[in-house]
Design a protein around this motif. Structure first.
Motif, mmCIF file in Angstrom:
data_model
loop_
_atom_site.group_PDB
_atom_site.id
_atom_site.type_symbol
_atom_site.label_atom_id
_atom_site.label_comp_id
_atom_site.label_asym_id
_atom_site.label_seq_id
_atom_site.Cartn_x
_atom_site.Cartn_y
_atom_site.Cartn_z
ATOM 1 N N PHE A 1 -56.166 -70.057 18.438
ATOM 2 C CA PHE A 1 -55.738 -69.198 17.333
ATOM 3 C C PHE A 1 -54.424 -68.537 17.710
ATOM 4 C CE2 PHE A 1 -58.263 -66.377 19.999
ATOM 5 C CZ PHE A 1 -57.559 -65.184 19.991
ATOM 6 N N SER A 2 -53.772 -67.963 16.729
ATOM 7 C CA SER A 2 -52.451 -67.368 16.934
ATOM 8 C C SER A 2 -52.502 -65.884 16.600
ATOM 9 C CB SER A 2 -51.424 -68.072 16.050
ATOM 10 O OG SER A 2 -50.155 -67.449 16.155
ATOM 11 N N ILE A 3 -51.760 -65.087 17.367
ATOM 12 C CA ILE A 3 -51.585 -63.667 17.060
ATOM 13 C C ILE A 3 -50.118 -63.307 17.261
ATOM 14 C CG2 ILE A 3 -53.938 -63.015 17.711
ATOM 15 C CD1 ILE A 3 -52.825 -61.938 20.340
ATOM 16 N N VAL A 4 -49.727 -62.155 16.777
ATOM 17 C CA VAL A 4 -48.357 -61.664 16.944
ATOM 18 C C VAL A 4 -48.374 -60.510 17.933
ATOM 19 C CG1 VAL A 4 -46.379 -60.603 15.792
ATOM 20 C CG2 VAL A 4 -47.683 -62.384 14.625
ATOM 21 N N GLU B 1 -67.531 -48.739 29.789
ATOM 22 C CA GLU B 1 -67.137 -49.533 28.638
ATOM 23 C C GLU B 1 -67.045 -51.008 29.023
ATOM 24 O OE1 GLU B 1 -63.462 -47.574 27.601
ATOM 25 O OE2 GLU B 1 -64.445 -46.568 25.925
ATOM 26 N N THR B 2 -67.667 -51.858 28.245
ATOM 27 C CA THR B 2 -67.688 -53.285 28.546
ATOM 28 C C THR B 2 -66.340 -53.914 28.258
ATOM 29 O OG1 THR B 2 -70.034 -53.419 28.033
ATOM 30 C CG2 THR B 2 -68.799 -55.476 27.992
ATOM 31 N N LEU B 3 -65.883 -54.746 29.178
ATOM 32 C CA LEU B 3 -64.658 -55.510 28.978
ATOM 33 C C LEU B 3 -65.011 -56.869 28.388
ATOM 34 C CD1 LEU B 3 -61.570 -56.021 29.509
ATOM 35 C CD2 LEU B 3 -62.299 -57.049 31.658
ATOM 36 N N HIS B 4 -64.327 -57.262 27.328
ATOM 37 C CA HIS B 4 -64.524 -58.573 26.725
ATOM 38 C C HIS B 4 -63.242 -59.388 26.873
ATOM 39 C CE1 HIS B 4 -68.419 -57.762 24.902
ATOM 40 N NE2 HIS B 4 -67.950 -56.594 24.528
ATOM 41 N N ILE B 5 -63.380 -60.589 27.371
ATOM 42 C CA ILE B 5 -62.262 -61.515 27.458
ATOM 43 C C ILE B 5 -62.248 -62.340 26.174
ATOM 44 C CG2 ILE B 5 -61.130 -63.282 28.847
ATOM 45 C CD1 ILE B 5 -61.643 -60.619 30.313
ATOM 46 N N VAL B 6 -61.208 -62.180 25.373
ATOM 47 C CA VAL B 6 -61.115 -62.920 24.114
ATOM 48 C C VAL B 6 -60.584 -64.326 24.375
ATOM 49 C CG1 VAL B 6 -60.105 -62.964 21.799
ATOM 50 C CG2 VAL B 6 -60.747 -60.782 22.838
ATOM 51 N N GLY B 7 -59.552 -64.428 25.202
ATOM 52 C CA GLY B 7 -58.983 -65.736 25.492
ATOM 53 C C GLY B 7 -57.750 -65.629 26.351
ATOM 54 N N GLN B 8 -57.218 -66.792 26.734
ATOM 55 C CA GLN B 8 -56.010 -66.868 27.555
ATOM 56 C C GLN B 8 -54.828 -67.255 26.682
ATOM 57 O OE1 GLN B 8 -56.215 -69.591 30.882
ATOM 58 N NE2 GLN B 8 -53.988 -69.683 31.066
ATOM 59 N N VAL B 9 -53.704 -66.570 26.866
ATOM 60 C CA VAL B 9 -52.476 -66.912 26.157
ATOM 61 C C VAL B 9 -51.906 -68.185 26.774
ATOM 62 C CG1 VAL B 9 -50.129 -66.174 25.577
ATOM 63 C CG2 VAL B 9 -51.987 -64.508 25.565
ATOM 64 N N VAL B 10 -51.765 -69.225 25.970
ATOM 65 C CA VAL B 10 -51.340 -70.523 26.505
ATOM 66 C C VAL B 10 -49.957 -70.938 25.997
ATOM 67 C CG1 VAL B 10 -53.680 -71.342 26.902
ATOM 68 C CG2 VAL B 10 -52.618 -71.754 24.683
ATOM 69 N N SER B 11 -49.401 -70.206 25.036
ATOM 70 C CA SER B 11 -48.063 -70.540 24.531
ATOM 71 C C SER B 11 -47.449 -69.295 23.918
ATOM 72 C CB SER B 11 -48.137 -71.670 23.497
ATOM 73 O OG SER B 11 -46.857 -71.976 22.981
ATOM 74 N N VAL B 12 -46.132 -69.130 24.150
ATOM 75 C CA VAL B 12 -45.392 -67.993 23.594
ATOM 76 C C VAL B 12 -44.139 -68.527 22.940
ATOM 77 C CG1 VAL B 12 -44.214 -65.817 24.102
ATOM 78 C CG2 VAL B 12 -46.223 -66.489 25.452
ATOM 79 N N SER B 13 -43.868 -68.093 21.720
ATOM 80 C CA SER B 13 -42.628 -68.492 21.038
ATOM 81 C C SER B 13 -42.024 -67.291 20.348
ATOM 82 C CB SER B 13 -42.900 -69.623 20.013
ATOM 83 O OG SER B 13 -43.843 -69.217 19.055
ATOM 84 N N PHE B 14 -40.675 -67.232 20.378
ATOM 85 C CA PHE B 14 -39.979 -66.108 19.759
ATOM 86 C C PHE B 14 -38.542 -66.496 19.492
ATOM 87 C CE2 PHE B 14 -40.004 -65.657 24.362
ATOM 88 C CZ PHE B 14 -38.669 -65.479 24.681
ATOM 89 N N ASN B 15 -37.903 -65.755 18.610
ATOM 90 C CA ASN B 15 -36.500 -65.992 18.276
ATOM 91 C C ASN B 15 -35.593 -65.235 19.225
ATOM 92 O OD1 ASN B 15 -37.173 -67.540 15.989
ATOM 93 N ND2 ASN B 15 -37.423 -65.699 14.752
ATOM 94 N N LEU B 16 -34.512 -65.870 19.661
ATOM 95 C CA LEU B 16 -33.541 -65.207 20.536
ATOM 96 C C LEU B 16 -32.577 -64.368 19.710
ATOM 97 C CD1 LEU B 16 -32.732 -68.172 22.946
ATOM 98 C CD2 LEU B 16 -34.198 -66.189 23.382
ATOM 99 N N LEU C 1 -48.006 -65.823 19.651
ATOM 100 C CA LEU C 1 -48.793 -66.279 20.789
ATOM 101 C C LEU C 1 -49.885 -67.246 20.338
ATOM 102 C CD1 LEU C 1 -49.447 -62.817 22.505
ATOM 103 C CD2 LEU C 1 -47.403 -64.242 22.642
ATOM 104 N N ILE C 2 -50.054 -68.320 21.078
ATOM 105 C CA ILE C 2 -51.212 -69.185 20.878
ATOM 106 C C ILE C 2 -52.218 -68.850 21.968
ATOM 107 C CG2 ILE C 2 -52.084 -71.551 20.862
ATOM 108 C CD1 ILE C 2 -49.440 -72.478 19.769
#
Length: 245
Positions: free
Chosen positions: A155-158, A230-245, A174-175
């Motif tokens: 999934f993707s987030i900003v 407080e419980t820590l939850h691992i949602v996922g690993q960031v595997v790709s990052v893209s952005f405009n220069l 981010l993917i």
């Protein structure tokens, strides 16, 4: 209790450290053995615990092949990941394809939905909601397959904020690969209490985790300990990052 997804951090044996390092390296056993100068069978003996110590002649080659500190590999002391792993791999330029509609998507391109991540109250799992206003991200199916990612687990987030700059600028796309296991030294999406973060997680030998910002000048490490209420939850690993220069 922190959700460490089965990782044993305290008193790790040589075999456990070797297995963790091999998984982190994402190399085949044959490839690693070739870089060290041993047979794949000898590497298997390291993994099974039949070899109790790595010979000094092989230690530094093994650490370099696995991308970890020699001291950590030999004794379990200090940080796992070695800095300055060499020059980045050079890849050929590829054309940028502009996708204006779903009809423009090539057969090998995967559309990745954009989510918002919200921490639920109490100790419940984080909530992933599809961001209906955001545009999906895209990746090639071949890339996902080579890395062992299933389309339904991406999934993707900003990114929001400057805590991970310069690696991840504010507004970067981010993917994320959904997983609850931790890869030490890699960037993850985590939720703790009512807050969600994008942080680099570093496993410590005392059983704790460091949630580290790449912008270390302005942000301090956040220590996460097993006894935290407080419980820590691992949602996922960031595997790709893209952005405009």
């Amino acid at each position: 209790m922190l959700n460490l997804s089965g990782f044993r951090i305290l008193n790790m044996t040589l075999a456990e450290r070797v297995i963790l390092a091999i998984k982190h390296s994402r190399k085949s056993q044959r490839e690693i053995a070739g870089e060290i100068g041993i047979s794949p069978g000898a590497l298997t003996l390291w993994k099974t615990g039949e070899t109790k110590d790595i010979k000094s002649t092989h230690l530094h080659k093994a650490a370099k092949a696995l991308g970890v500190h020699p001291e950590w590999l030999a004794t379990g002391k200090g940080e796992m990941l070695a800095p300055n792993l060499g020059a980045a791999i050079q890849t050929p330029w590829r054309p940028v394809v502009v996708i204006n509609s779903d009809e423009d998507i090539e057969h090998d391109v995967i559309a990745i939905p954009r989510y918002t991540v919200k921490a639920s109250a109490g100790n419940g799992e984080p909530v992933l909601e599809i961001d209906t206003k955001g545009q999906p991200n895209y990746c090639r199916g071949g890339w996902a397959k080579r890395n062992g990612y299933k389309a339904e687990d991406l999934f993707s987030i900003v990114a929001n904020g400057d805590s991970m700059e310069p690696t991840i600028p504010n507004g970067a796309s981010l993917i994320v690969h959904k997983q609850n296991e931790i890869v030490s030294g890699k960037v993850h999406v985590i939720c703790k209490g009512n807050e969600c973060y994008v942080k680099r997680l570093i496993l410590q030998m005392d059983g704790s985790l460091l949630a580290r910002s790449d912008n270390r000048e302005n942000y301090k490490d956040m220590e996460l300990r097993p006894e935290d209420p407080e419980t820590l939850h691992i949602v996922g690993q960031v595997v790709s990052v893209s952005f405009n220069l």
